[in-house]
Design a protein around this motif. Structure first.
Motif, PDB file in Angstrom:
ATOM      1  N   GLU A 165       0.906  -1.276   0.032  1.00  0.00           N
ATOM      2  CA  GLU A 165      -0.137   0.125   0.023  1.00  0.00           C
ATOM      3  C   GLU A 165       0.928   1.271  -0.107  1.00  0.00           C
ATOM      4  N   ASP A 166       0.302   2.256  -0.527  1.00  0.00           N
ATOM      5  CA  ASP A 166       1.090   3.608  -0.484  1.00  0.00           C
ATOM      6  C   ASP A 166       1.101   4.095   0.905  1.00  0.00           C
ATOM      7  N   ALA A 167       1.963   5.048   1.203  1.00  0.00           N
ATOM      8  CA  ALA A 167       2.059   5.838   2.547  1.00  0.00           C
ATOM      9  C   ALA A 167       2.212   7.046   2.289  1.00  0.00           C
ATOM     10  N   LEU A 168       1.312   7.976   2.720  1.00  0.00           N
ATOM     11  CA  LEU A 168       1.446   9.384   2.588  1.00  0.00           C
ATOM     12  C   LEU A 168       1.863  10.201   3.775  1.00  0.00           C
ATOM     13  N   PRO A 169       2.491  11.218   3.773  1.00  0.00           N
ATOM     14  CA  PRO A 169       2.828  11.969   4.867  1.00  0.00           C
ATOM     15  C   PRO A 169       1.414  12.257   5.594  1.00  0.00           C
ATOM     16  N   GLY A 170       1.529  12.315   6.856  1.00  0.00           N
ATOM     17  CA  GLY A 170       0.422  12.435   7.488  1.00  0.00           C
ATOM     18  C   GLY A 170      -0.631  11.222   7.802  1.00  0.00           C
ATOM     19  N   ASP A 171      -0.255  10.193   7.135  1.00  0.00           N
ATOM     20  CA  ASP A 171      -1.106   8.923   7.216  1.00  0.00           C
ATOM     21  C   ASP A 171      -0.661   8.368   8.745  1.00  0.00           C
ATOM     22  N   ARG A 172      -1.478   7.656   9.577  1.00  0.00           N
ATOM     23  CA  ARG A 172      -1.502   7.154  10.632  1.00  0.00           C
ATOM     24  C   ARG A 172      -1.863   5.801  10.616  1.00  0.00           C
ATOM     25  N   ASP A 209       6.090  10.227   8.320  1.00  0.00           N
ATOM     26  CA  ASP A 209       6.807  11.218   7.951  1.00  0.00           C
ATOM     27  C   ASP A 209       7.319  11.192   6.647  1.00  0.00           C
ATOM     28  N   GLU A 210       7.984  12.445   6.088  1.00  0.00           N
ATOM     29  CA  GLU A 210       8.586  12.379   4.821  1.00  0.00           C
ATOM     30  C   GLU A 210       9.774  11.114   4.805  1.00  0.00           C
TER      31      GLU A 210
END
Length: 412
Positions: A175-182, A237-238
């Motif tokens: 799965e993709d992980a985007l900044p701000g995801d928890r 995070d980034e």
């Protein structure tokens, strides 16, 4: 601010913790040892200790996924060899739900009914699919997710690591992980008692990972926590923080005792019964593993059909009894109204004796004329006219006639 945290609690009912969890720089995983089987704590601890070797950088998410799934299978082999060396542990097993982060991708491996959720822009999504009998029923459209929460077989897990299956299938996805995801990895000690709307609310409060993990555990405890509770929080995070201090919690954090006898569940206290009556009444049995054989599934489906039939009969009988009670109550109320009388005036302006009461229930009229006198309302004194217009109650027909006899006619 910590980007990951792991917490584990024995709960309010169990006397030992059969969960294990780990949060590192790249790996985040929860294992829930099979309750009711000897050595559930051993199974989860051995598995987590094996999987910790996957906590390193990987060249690609595909490589990370292959590595994680391979280590899960290796952990399963370790469980099998341990059961051969310690026959008293035969039957032990564990769920495994783990994530390896590779940049902006998440490699996910899963077996059992622990869960992985993603919280993104206010929305909570369950990423993994439970390997349970009730989940099969939900997917087949036989029951709803709400019905699954109270189904008598909700604790039957169809696929786990260890136990009697040598090489069980492990689900894998990226799965993709985007900044701000928890991301939340948890045992069913949390997801089984705290609803998704509440999970989303707590994850959205943006406390740091450690404070959020603590809050989720407390939420499970406030709902009675009949099972062990293990939580791993991952904030995206980034870039991954390779300097994170790894955290191992639950059974894997202690020395493994192969000779410990399986303790019994702790009975609920009076306080538990008073504060959490629903959990006390619906306290689930220990998780139970059954292989995904056609014969056993057929047996469970037959039992499910009997359960549905019993529910339908119970619901039908309950509705019928409710209808009978309403009808009986209505008839009784109507019969009571017909024991009363009152004196009033009809539409033609004549003093009239009515049987029943002045009020109506919707379209149902609760009074009827029983005697129309030859006295016109206009013939009465002003005081008597007001009394008749407001109606005068009487306990019987004779009493109503006596009221009529006492009416005063105005002087010509």
């Amino acid at each position: 601010m910590a980007l990951a945290a792991a917490r584990s609690h024995v709960g309010r009912v169990r006397s030992d913790n059969q969960d294990s969890g780990y949060a590192g720089a790249h790996l985040f995983v929860v294992a829930d040892g099979m309750g009711g089987h000897a050595g559930g704590d051993v199974a989860s601890a051995l598995t987590i200790r094996r999987l910790r070797d996957a906590d390193h950088e990987h060249a690609s998410p595909e490589e990370a996924l292959d590595d994680l799934k391979g280590m899960i299978q290796s952990a399963g082999e370790k469980l099998q060899s341990t059961m051969r060396e310690h026959p008293e542990l035969v039957g032990m097993g564990t769920t495994v739900s783990g994530i390896v982060r590779v940049g902006d991708r998440m490699a996910i491996a899963h077996i059992g009914d622990s869960r992985i959720y993603r919280y993104r822009v206010g929305a909570l999504t369950q990423i993994t699919t439970d390997h349970t009998f009730v989940q099969k029923l939900v997917e087949a459209g036989r029951i709803t997710r709400e019905e699954a929460e109270t189904h008598p077989r909700r604790n039957v897990v169809m696929r786990v690591l260890g136990n009697i299956e040598t090489h069980p299938e492990v689900d894998g996805l990226i799965e993709d992980a985007l900044p701000g995801d928890r991301w939340l990895v948890c045992s069913d000690g949390l997801s089984g008692v705290v609803g998704e709307s509440r999970l989303a609310q707590l994850l959205g409060q943006r406390r740091d990972a450690g404070a959020t993990a603590d809050r989720l555990v407390q939420e499970a405890l406030s709902h009675g926590a009949p099972d062990n509770v293990t939580v791993v929080i991952v904030d995206v995070d980034e870039s991954p923080d390779s300097s994170v201090e790894p955290q191992t919690v639950g059974s894997a954090a202690s020395e493994i005792d192969y000779d410990a006898a399986e303790p019994e569940a702790t009975p609920m206290s009076l306080t538990q019964l008073l504060l959490h009556p629903v959990q006390a009444r619906q306290q689930p049995a220990y998780e139970h593993f059954e292989p995904e054989s056609e014969e056993y599934l057929a047996e469970l489906l037959a039992e499910h059909r009997r359960w549905k039939l019993r529910r339908r009969i119970t619901w039908t009988v309950g509705v019928a009894l409710a209808v009978i009670a309403v009808v009986a109550g209505a008839l009784g109320f109507y019969a009571w109204t017909q024991t009363h009388y009152f004196v009033g005036a009809n539409d033609a302006g004549y003093v009239t004796i009515y049987q029943g009461v002045q009020s109506d229930v919707g379209p149902i009229v609760l009074s009827s004329e029983v005697q129309v006198t030859d006295i016109e309302l206009s013939e009465l004194t002003e005081f008597e006219q007001q009394r008749i217009e407001q109606t005068i109650n009487a306990d019987s027909l004779d009493a109503a006639n006596q009221i009529v006899d006492r009416l005063e006619v105005s002087s010509p």
